[in-house]
Scaffold this motif. Structure first.
Motif, PDB file in Angstrom:
ATOM      1  N   MET A 187       0.023   5.166  -0.771  1.00 22.07           N
ATOM      2  CA  MET A 187      -0.935   5.356   0.345  1.00 22.07           C
ATOM      3  C   MET A 187      -0.194   5.828   1.587  1.00 22.07           C
ATOM      4  N   GLU A 188      -0.779   6.770   2.276  1.00 24.54           N
ATOM      5  CA  GLU A 188      -0.110   7.230   3.483  1.00 24.54           C
ATOM      6  C   GLU A 188      -0.819   6.690   4.716  1.00 24.54           C
ATOM      7  N   ASN A 241      -2.278   0.451  15.692  1.00 26.91           N
ATOM      8  CA  ASN A 241      -0.837   0.413  15.971  1.00 26.91           C
ATOM      9  C   ASN A 241      -0.084  -0.384  14.917  1.00 26.91           C
ATOM     10  N   PHE A 242      -0.673  -1.504  14.530  1.00 30.36           N
ATOM     11  CA  PHE A 242      -0.028  -2.349  13.519  1.00 30.36           C
ATOM     12  C   PHE A 242       0.161  -1.563  12.222  1.00 30.36           C
ATOM     13  N   ILE A 243      -0.893  -0.873  11.813  1.00 31.15           N
ATOM     14  CA  ILE A 243      -0.808  -0.103  10.559  1.00 31.15           C
ATOM     15  C   ILE A 243       0.256   0.992  10.689  1.00 31.15           C
ATOM     16  N   LYS A 244       0.233   1.668  11.833  1.00 27.27           N
ATOM     17  CA  LYS A 244       1.211   2.750  12.012  1.00 27.27           C
ATOM     18  C   LYS A 244       2.625   2.198  11.968  1.00 27.27           C
ATOM     19  N   ALA A 289       0.839  -1.207   0.000  1.00 26.36           N
ATOM     20  CA  ALA A 289       0.000   0.000   0.000  1.00 26.36           C
ATOM     21  C   ALA A 289       0.869   1.249   0.000  1.00 26.36           C
ATOM     22  N   VAL A 290       1.897   1.237   0.824  1.00 21.83           N
ATOM     23  CA  VAL A 290       2.787   2.401   0.882  1.00 21.83           C
ATOM     24  C   VAL A 290       3.515   2.560  -0.452  1.00 21.83           C
ATOM     25  N   SER A 291       3.877   1.437  -1.040  1.00 17.90           N
ATOM     26  CA  SER A 291       4.602   1.495  -2.316  1.00 17.90           C
ATOM     27  C   SER A 291       3.773   2.172  -3.394  1.00 17.90           C
ATOM     28  N   HIS A 328      -2.072   7.996   7.404  1.00 18.86           N
ATOM     29  CA  HIS A 328      -3.321   8.607   7.863  1.00 18.86           C
ATOM     30  C   HIS A 328      -4.473   8.286   6.916  1.00 18.86           C
ATOM     31  N   THR A 329      -4.179   8.152   5.615  1.00 22.55           N
ATOM     32  CA  THR A 329      -5.244   7.815   4.655  1.00 22.55           C
ATOM     33  C   THR A 329      -5.769   6.414   4.955  1.00 22.55           C
ATOM     34  N   ILE A 330      -4.842   5.500   5.183  1.00 24.42           N
ATOM     35  CA  ILE A 330      -5.264   4.117   5.460  1.00 24.42           C
ATOM     36  C   ILE A 330      -6.155   4.100   6.695  1.00 24.42           C
ATOM     37  N   LEU A 331      -5.713   4.784   7.740  1.00 21.79           N
ATOM     38  CA  LEU A 331      -6.482   4.768   8.991  1.00 21.79           C
ATOM     39  C   LEU A 331      -7.844   5.444   8.818  1.00 21.79           C
ATOM     40  N   ASP A 332      -7.844   6.601   8.151  1.00 18.77           N
ATOM     41  CA  ASP A 332      -9.099   7.351   8.005  1.00 18.77           C
ATOM     42  C   ASP A 332     -10.128   6.578   7.194  1.00 18.77           C
TER      43      ASP A 332
END
Ligand SMILES: Nc1ncnc2c1ncn2[C@@H]1O[C@H](COP(=O)(O)OP(=O)(O)OP(=O)(O)O)[C@@H](O)[C@H]1O
Length: 827
Positions: free
Chosen positions: A176-177, A199-202, A171-173, A179-183
């Motif tokens: 995706m950032e 926490n895992f995502i962060k 996703a990061v590649s 905060h976007t993933i979390l939001d």
């Protein structure tokens, strides 16, 4: 939902894989059991054992504590009070519904949001995500989930995904950032995002995307705008050893004060500290600033050090181990050094929306940059055109590697069909064809075997490989990327220099746990399409899949029980009832106007069935010219046409026969899920797919009470996870009316006994599984050996075919003599 469906095991629940994307050492909470790598074990339920009791976990492990926690009867009373407080429905009612038993854990403690009915997903605290596929928001949610999580299982109504370290890396590649993933996840979720998941995502996304691997002038550099990260990487002895120090590595001193300051910090010279690396030769001299970059903004400074080409793979592995997976991006628009290739899509070519979407993940970095990674599309969905469009976008020399010579032909043909490539710009490198492209840039299509072969080579092959290794390829396309053994990849990737690597596959599954290797060898998965979705939209055919159980005749079953595994396999395939089922189906489906492919891995059976029914067959030993004739007749390109063709596993992949509408499998490669999916691909491209009510037919013939039953159950899992359903015909009487059975071959006991005698005369190991097959059709399963008198005859036929193939190649070569000569002269 399948417990094996998720390919990448580095996740919230599974044990750490061999090569792990470990969590950063800084932990948010000591209670975060998942970050310790050995947390909750995989869930026990799957499609195959729905409703079965979950085996009690072993004492002392994390699962045991969870099991105990959720099975404690006093807990339910407490929970009911909590339920009432937060206003959720009674857990006991939930337990009684039809799906809860599918989950090995109780997730009902997750509090639902008041408007949960309008939201499409459940996010569980172990990283599992359940999508209601019937929700009006399902399409948007699915697009998002496919980017951040692994799809595990996607049947009609409910889809399961899994957040893993690899999926978040991917996703990061693609930009995706955190905060976007979390939001977005929070917005789609019916329950408040569990803290563990947050926490895992962060933790996963914070470190990713900070370091890049860049190829410039045939030299590899590790680049980052974070000098402290490079410093950390160089503190790893193996990475430090892989570093190349050159005399001209003086860049850090040659820029303005800011870079110098930075460089000094990097070198640990600020405040007189050594920064943990005392030897300046080890570190200072190689952190360089990219002169092309704008130096106004500190964050824009790009620092780098060079590494040895042969050590790239090792360094990548270490970087993953240190939680800094390398992103591979190629700034092809600004690459003035690599010659341009004048190629475009031809005006008649229109790529489909999902092809475009997959490519947007590869080129989504903007500004003419390409990312390395893997695109997963169903079989028959047009991966070839995706690869061709990528080549037309990068417009630099492209090397395509396929699994066998048949695919090489197909890729070359498709390049000519879909792009403006000119004759001379594209070259094939196979046993029969060895020539370079004309000019500075071009396309070469070859096989993994040709490029990676380490044994004795002909003079021409050695010269060709030497040349391929000197070219700086803009794009390396790796077709059927999942089938290639990691050691072959390693050999290819350590010798071939490519700015971007694009892996293409339909089935990112292997039976041997090697799938994670692809993440560091090629890159993250960039896109994965949904099979059912493409079928609904008419891009691939809808399929009616049926498994037919064929009872063994008593003579055959007696022999089966007394035989060793190789012979057992052969007896299961040669089972007279199976033969009759196959013959009957062929008659029925031919009468209905279908074009039929019958697949058999077992070459002995292929030969026997086909000859007995008077049908053509192709296997590894069939000469190229003969193959072309058979396939042309099957396609209907000639006045004499075939309605049925028998194929060995040489036809598993890449064979483009849009006329085929029915497939019958009589023997397969054990429990290979990949082969099952690839074979289905042969009928997914059916030309008739958009006719009203049309369905391609997929039949698997299984001998009852033999090992085939288990293998078949395993083979189906991948397709079931994609949403396919198999009907089962439990006995032959349901398929063949009694009056028809007597008209089929092998209906008399005498014929059956004769066949059994023939099989008995074969050597004990006879299986016919690999006879004369091309080794390019690489397997992810162990291969049995073959012997026996029939086998010898087939081997002799294979040798004859090989001789004929060579003669044909020689004749062809003569007609192109002048070109060949100029190539030998190195022109
Ligand atoms: N955009 C498109 N427009 C028209 N036809 C297309 C398009 N994309 C693919 N096709 C056709 O779909 C068929 C399948 O394509 P292709 O052989 O590339 O599939 P594949 O995904 O590589 O399959 P496999 O995994 O079985 O090798 C081919 O006949 C191809 O020409």
């Amino acid at each position: 939902m399948s417990k094996k469906g998720n390919m990448l095991t580095s996740d919230l629940t599974a044990p750490a894989p061999k090569i792990t994307l470990r969590m950063p050492t800084k932990r948010s909470s000591p209670e975060d059991t998942y970050v310790n790598g050995n947390a909750i074990k995989k869930r026990k339920s799957d499609i195959a054992n729905q409703g079965q009791a979950i085996p009690a976990p072993e004492e002392g492990d994390e699962n045991a504590r969870i099991h105990e926690h959720y099975t404690d009867p006093s807990r339910f009373a407490k929970l009911r009070v909590e339920d009432e407080q937060i206003g959720i429905e009674s857990r006991e009612n939930i337990q009684k519904d039809t799906v809860t038993h599918l989950f090995s854990q109780d997730y009902t403690f997750l509090a639902q949001k008041p408007d949960h009915r309008t939201r499409p997903i459940w996010v569980c605290d172990d990283g599992r995500i359940i999508l209601e596929a019937f929700s009006p928001l399902a399409t948007q949610a699915q697009d998002f989930l496919i980017t951040i999580a692994e799809p595990v299982s996607r049947p009609a109504r409910v889809h399961e995904f899994k957040l893993t370290a690899y999926s978040l890396y991917a996703a990061v590649s693609v930009g995706m950032e955190t905060h976007t993933i979390l939001d977005v996840l929070e917005r789609f979720s019916k329950v408040k995002l569990p803290e563990r998941v947050r926490n895992f995502i962060k933790e996963c996304t914070m470190a990713y995307g900070k370091v890049k691997l860049v190829l410039k002038d045939n030299r590899y550099f590790i680049e980052s705008t974070y000098p402290e990260v490079l410093k950390r990487l160089l503190s790893n002895l193996d990475i430090a050893k892989a570093r190349v120090v050159r005399e001209d590595d003086n860049a850090i001193l040659s820029f303005g004060s800011k870079p110098k300051e930075l460089a000094e910090q990097v070198n640990g010279k600020t405040n007189g500290t050594s920064g943990g690396n005392d030897n300046p030769d080890n570190f200072g001299a190689v952190i360089t600033l990219d002169e092309d970059e704008d130096i106004d903004d500190e964050s824009e400074f790009v620092h780098s050090f060079e590494i040895e080409k042969s050590q790239v793979e090792e360094v990548k592995k270490h970087c993953i181990g240190m939680d800094y997976p390398l992103m591979e991006e190629y700034d092809f628009r600004h690459d003035a050094l690599t010659p341009n290739l004048d190629i475009d899509l031809s005006p008649k070519t229109t790529i489909r929306d999902y092809q475009e979407k997959s490519l947007s993940k590869m080129f989504g970095g903007g500004g003419g940059r390409a990312r390395s990674g893997i695109i997963v599309l169903p079989t028959g969905a047009g991966k070839t055109l995706v690869g061709i469009t990528a080549a037309c976008t990068v417009k630099k020399s492209t090397l395509v590697l396929c699994t066998n010579a048949l695919s090489v032909e197909q890729w070359a043909r498709e390049f000519r069909n879909w792009s403006t490539v000119k004759e001379g710009q594209i070259a094939k490198f196979t046993a029969d064809d060895k020539k370079k492209f004309v000019g500075d840039a071009g396309i070469v299509v070859s096989t993994y075997t040709m490029i990676s072969h380490s044994g004795k080579r002909s003079w021409e092959t050695a010269r060709m490989i030497e040349w391929i290794n000197t070219v700086e390829w803009g794009l390396l396309i790796l077709d059927e990327v999942h089938v290639v053994p990691a050691n072959v990849f390693r050999r290819v990737l350590t010798t071939v220099s490519a700015h971007t690597k694009l892996g293409l596959t339909a089935t990112l599954v292997r039976e041997d746990d090697k799938i994670e290797d692809l993440n560091f060898l090629i890159g993250p998965k960039l896109y994965e399409a949904n099979w059912m979705d493409l079928a609904q939209r008419g891009h691939i055919a809808k399929v009616e899949a049926t498994e037919i159980w064929c009872g063994m005749t008593s003579d055959f079953y007696q022999e089966y029980l007394e035989s060793r595994p190789g012979k057992r396999r052969l007896l299961s395939v040669m089972n007279p009832s199976k033969f009759q089922a196959c013959e009957y189906l062929i008659k029925q489906r031919e009468a209905a106007g279908d074009k039929i492919i019958v697949f058999s891995d077992n070459v002995f059976a292929l030969d026997y069935y086909a000859k007995k029914m008077g049908k053509p067959f192709i296997y590894g030993g069939t000469a190229h010219s003969e193959r072309q004739v058979v396939l042309a007749r099957f396609r209907g390109d000639t006045p004499q046409s075939y309605q049925t063709v028998f194929l060995s596993k040489v036809g598993d992949t890449s064979l483009d026969l849009p006329e085929a509408t029915c497939l019958i499998q009589i023997s397969s490669q054990f429990g290979s899920r990949r082969q099952e999916a690839q074979r289905m691909g042969r009928i997914l491209r059916a030309k008739r797919r958009n006719e009203e009510g049309f369905r391609s037919r997929f039949y698997t013939l299984v001998s009852r009470d033999t090992d085939e039953v288990q293998f078949s159950a395993k083979r189906k899992r991948f397709l079931i996870d994609q949403g396919y359903e198999y009907k089962v015909v439990a006995n032959l009487e349901q398929l063949i009316p009694p009056e028809e059975r007597g008209k089929l071959h092998l209906s008399s006991r005498r014929e059956q006994v004769e066949l059994l005698e023939q099989i008995r005369s074969l050597s004990v190991d006879a299986s016919g599984d690999t006879m004369g097959e091309e080794d390019g059709s690489a397997s992810d399963l162990p291969r049995p050996r073959f012997g026996g008198s029939k086998a010898k005859k087939l081997e002799e036929a294979a040798r004859r075919a090989e001789r004929q193939r060579k003669e044909e190649a020689k004749a062809k070569e003569k007609t192109k003599h002048s070109l060949f000569k100029s190539w030998r002269a190195g022109k």
